[in-house]
Design a protein around this motif. Structure first.
Motif, PDB file in Angstrom:
ATOM      1  N   ILE A 106      -4.538   6.075  -3.962  1.00  0.00           N
ATOM      2  CA  ILE A 106      -3.960   4.873  -4.567  1.00  0.00           C
ATOM      3  C   ILE A 106      -2.664   4.526  -3.836  1.00  0.00           C
ATOM      4  O   ILE A 106      -1.789   5.374  -3.661  1.00  0.00           O
ATOM      5  CB  ILE A 106      -3.678   5.079  -6.066  1.00  0.00           C
ATOM      6  CG1 ILE A 106      -4.973   5.487  -6.784  1.00  0.00           C
ATOM      7  CG2 ILE A 106      -3.085   3.819  -6.691  1.00  0.00           C
ATOM      8  CD1 ILE A 106      -4.785   5.841  -8.249  1.00  0.00           C
ATOM      9  N   LYS A 108       0.527   1.472  -3.428  1.00  0.00           N
ATOM     10  CA  LYS A 108       1.225   0.318  -3.982  1.00  0.00           C
ATOM     11  C   LYS A 108       1.751  -0.504  -2.808  1.00  0.00           C
ATOM     12  O   LYS A 108       2.633  -0.052  -2.073  1.00  0.00           O
ATOM     13  CB  LYS A 108       2.372   0.758  -4.887  1.00  0.00           C
ATOM     14  CG  LYS A 108       3.104  -0.371  -5.588  1.00  0.00           C
ATOM     15  CD  LYS A 108       4.219   0.195  -6.479  1.00  0.00           C
ATOM     16  CE  LYS A 108       4.963  -0.903  -7.212  1.00  0.00           C
ATOM     17  NZ  LYS A 108       6.069  -0.347  -8.042  1.00  0.00           N
ATOM     18  N   TYR A 403      -2.200  -2.852  -6.090  1.00  0.00           N
ATOM     19  CA  TYR A 403      -2.654  -1.492  -5.842  1.00  0.00           C
ATOM     20  C   TYR A 403      -3.948  -1.544  -5.048  1.00  0.00           C
ATOM     21  O   TYR A 403      -4.867  -2.302  -5.387  1.00  0.00           O
ATOM     22  CB  TYR A 403      -2.863  -0.748  -7.159  1.00  0.00           C
ATOM     23  CG  TYR A 403      -1.578  -0.462  -7.890  1.00  0.00           C
ATOM     24  CD1 TYR A 403      -0.761   0.602  -7.508  1.00  0.00           C
ATOM     25  CD2 TYR A 403      -1.154  -1.265  -8.953  1.00  0.00           C
ATOM     26  CE1 TYR A 403       0.432   0.861  -8.173  1.00  0.00           C
ATOM     27  CE2 TYR A 403       0.027  -1.012  -9.613  1.00  0.00           C
ATOM     28  CZ  TYR A 403       0.817   0.051  -9.219  1.00  0.00           C
ATOM     29  OH  TYR A 403       1.994   0.307  -9.874  1.00  0.00           O
TER      30      TYR A 403
END
Length: 413
Positions: A106, A108, A403
């Motif tokens: 993941i 950002k 994201y």
């Protein structure tokens, strides 16, 4: 319909801008700098019409100063383009990344906001700043300047559009609303189908109207009821110089000081010294009852302490200590910029910690609250709120994030 058409065009342009490379955006910005220089004659002629019209209407000189352009100020616009082009591109920046327990990666990532609406008064340099910051951050922008600067803004946007065409970008990346009526502002605030953000930059009345009437998220900028507190052991020579700079260098700007707070122990010495310097420069002083004992000045009202004068006017109040100064700021400040002038380390730390404004200074002028001075290249305004941007509003604040998740055929259990 013309306004709605421009909104739709700006929205469409934002889809292309968000995909541009850093080099493509920088090239467009440098072409804007070139066209501003090439068309400065037309820009200055248009600006002279605006200045003449504003003087005929009785606009005060501190606001004329915000409106007026010169070869030097156009050179500053060109320099702003160069500065913004040289800055790191926030778009695509990975702020954080981690592997979740199920193996998902993941991240950002910073992304443009989209189509932005800018509503502002006077200051045609804002037309350039908003445009180049929007382009560098991958956004398009719909500009709504004030009627007093309409000719200047038309000339500047014409130069910008020429540069955009040369760069191969949609000329609707930057659009100007030429209808200067109040109704156009009201209509623009309803265009949430096209605009993702509204940024008002101007006086308290404009900002309040936008906040109360917008269907679009708003970032408040501009209103600056700024304070300087001169403590009991400040260097008084330096304090006079700093207060003079903060009030008289450009009194029509939002980072100019509007209220001077003076510690009681030095009031008898400091108020006459600073008042003499300011009075020679045409500053009208409005003081509390104690201040008027030390210099002949107008008696200040509660409204004076709450006012952003944007003029050669300064309110003065004597306070007993740093705590009373902080309480006064808490009551009257617009949350822009405040300063303490002191040689007391504990008081400086207390002021920095307790004063809840976007910029808080120790031993410096409030005039430094500016995107260029902070190293941001330029600014789209000074945000006086906390979500999502605060202080000088630069490139990073013109982005949001998303994201991105990389998987390997996982399913949630």
């Amino acid at each position: 319909m013309d306004l709605l058409n421009k909104g739709e065009r700006v929205k469409t342009a934002s889809r292309k801008l968000r995909l541009l490379s850093t080099n493509e955006k920088n090239e467009a910005i440098m072409l804007i700098s070139r066209e501003l220089e090439a068309q400065k004659g037309e820009i200055l002629r248009a600006n002279s019409i605006d200045v003449e019209n504003s003087r005929k209407k009785g606009m005060k000189e501190s606001l004329i100063d915000r409106l007026a352009l010169s070869e030097e100020r156009i050179a500053m616009m060109v320099k702003s383009c160069e500065n913004v082009a040289s800055l790191p591109d926030p778009v695509g920046e990975i702020e954080s990344a981690w592997v979740q327990k199920d193996g998902l990666l993941i991240s950002k990532e910073r992304v443009p906001i989209g189509a932005i609406g800018m509503i502002y008064e006077s200051r045609p340099n804002v037309t350039v700043d908003a445009s180049i910051l929007a382009i560098k951050s991958g956004n398009s922008v719909l500009l709504k300047g004030g009627s007093d600067a309409i000719n200047s803004n038309k000339a500047i946007v014409s130069a910008i559009k020429t540069a955009l065409a040369l760069a191969g970008l949609p000329d609707s990346s930057v659009e100007l609303v030429e209808d200067t009526s109040h109704e156009a502002v009201q209509e623009m605030l309803k265009m949430n189908q096209y605009l993702s953000l509204i940024i008002p930059r101007g006086g308290a009345g404009l900002i309040k109207f936008v906040v109360n009437n917008s269907r679009i998220p708003v970032i408040e900028t501009g209103t600056g009821n700024c304070h300087i507190f001169v403590d009991y052991n400040a260097d008084l020579n330096k304090a006079v110089e700093i207060v003079d700079n903060a009030k008289t260098q450009r009194p029509g700007t939002c980072n100019a000081v509007e209220t001077l707070l003076v510690h009681r122990d030095i009031a008898a010495e400091f108020i006459p010294r600073v008042s003499e310097v300011l009075s020679k420069k045409g500053v009208e002083l409005r003081g509390c009852d104690e201040s008027t004992k030390y210099w002949k000045m107008i008696s200040a009202t509660d409204e004076d302490f709450a006012t952003e004068f944007l003029d050669l006017v300064l309110a003065i109040k004597v306070v007993k200590d740093v705590d009373e100064a902080i309480m006064h700021i808490e009551k009257y400040s617009s949350g822009h910029s405040e300063a303490i002038l002191t040689n007391d380390y504990a008081n400086s730390r207390k002021f920095l910690k307790d004063v809840d404004s976007a910029a808080v200074y120790v031993n410096a002028s409030t005039r430094f609250t500016d995107g260029g001075e902070f190293g941001f290249g330029s600014e789209i305004g000074i945000s006086t709120q906390k979500l999502h941007a605060r202080g000088p509003f630069g490139l990073k604040e013109l982005t949001s994030y998303k994201y991105t998740i990389l998987g390997n055929n996982q399913v949630r259990k």
